[in-house]
Design an enzyme around this catalytic site. Sequence first.
Site, PDB file in Angstrom:
ATOM      1  N   THR A  28      37.729  82.272  90.385  1.00 15.45           N
ATOM      2  CA  THR A  28      38.455  81.629  91.486  1.00 15.45           C
ATOM      3  C   THR A  28      39.543  80.712  90.944  1.00 15.45           C
ATOM      4  OG1 THR A  28      36.509  81.703  92.923  1.00 15.45           O
ATOM      5  CG2 THR A  28      38.226  80.112  93.497  1.00 15.45           C
ATOM      6  N   HIS A  31      42.466  82.779  89.917  1.00 12.64           N
ATOM      7  CA  HIS A  31      43.243  83.224  91.081  1.00 12.64           C
ATOM      8  C   HIS A  31      44.224  82.133  91.522  1.00 12.64           C
ATOM      9  CE1 HIS A  31      41.696  87.159  92.188  1.00 12.64           C
ATOM     10  NE2 HIS A  31      40.463  86.741  91.953  1.00 12.64           N
ATOM     11  N   CYS A  95      27.484  78.493 105.973  1.00 16.95           N
ATOM     12  CA  CYS A  95      27.850  77.424 106.907  1.00 16.95           C
ATOM     13  C   CYS A  95      29.228  77.687 107.496  1.00 16.95           C
ATOM     14  CB  CYS A  95      27.845  76.095 106.156  1.00 16.95           C
ATOM     15  SG  CYS A  95      28.620  74.714 107.030  1.00 16.95           S
TER      16      CYS A  95
END
Length: 330
Positions: A28, A31, A95
């Site tokens: 991540t 990225h 969530c």
Amino acid sequence: MEFSEVPTPKLGLRDVLIKVRIASICGTDVHIYDWTRWAQHRFTPPRIIGHEFVGDVTRVGEEVTQIKVGDRVSAESHLTCGHCYQCSNGNSEVCRNFKLLGVDHDGAFAEYLVLPEHVLWKNDSNIPDEWATIQEPFGNAVDTVLAEDVAAKTVLILGAGPIGLFATGIARACGASLVMVSDPNNYRLAISKQMGAHIAVNPRRQDVVQLAFDATQNNGVDVVLEFSGNNQALNQGLKVITPGGRISILGIYERRVNIDLNKDVIFKKIRIYGITGRKVFSTWYKTSRFLSSGLVDPGPVITHHFPLKDYEKGMKLMKDGKCGKVILNV
């Protein structure tokens, strides 16, 4: 992205101030560094990135009750709300209102960070720092492997990035009778052998589907674990799952995928699990026990260390695929 001096973050009533010892680079983070299409739609700068870390608590807010100064902690990267439908039904990993550490909330590539008490994990003293910092991605591998039992089953792992490599060790520790790993990166295939893979396959040079059938007496594999985010790899995995088998998918795809639902899913009666994050905190207990007990040694996956200011060297290695897990020393 730049390395700069910023103020020490402020502490809320239920927050904890942590001095980071070490952090590790996730895909991540790469990225965001590359400013990919995903990052452009998901990330709003300025923001301190990083979500895999271990550090020491130096201050606590007035309403903190369970964490104390001196605790060595890591954190669940999904900062959950605790009151939505999913959180109330034991599914806080999805969530509806979560914020992601290092994406929506300033992260761990820093000397200090502040986090709410409820996302912190006290580390086992038997787990060294460089293992403690990889518990978050290791937990992804735990949930992907253990969506169902793998004991005495044949397993195909697609993608030998760090999480796929962790999954290789976990599958072996849990008694898989055959672990086959497919990845076009020979550097990482070599690590997969160190992590316990029985067969390591380069799909650019070998026929993954045929080799999987050959290794299973033409039955196909019981379990496919998909970490690559590659449409071709996904289809290869679906073709070699034995009827009645299962696939767990953690890989993230840049574009929509094409699969033959009728032939490869419905008529084969396979089970598909989408994996995101970790179960909070049951997966953390499993992860800690895998590491503290010695059931899995993640050492071969941790290949490089750099000072935090040299983060770009780690990013380049990640982009080039010439590393396993990269550690940043804060």
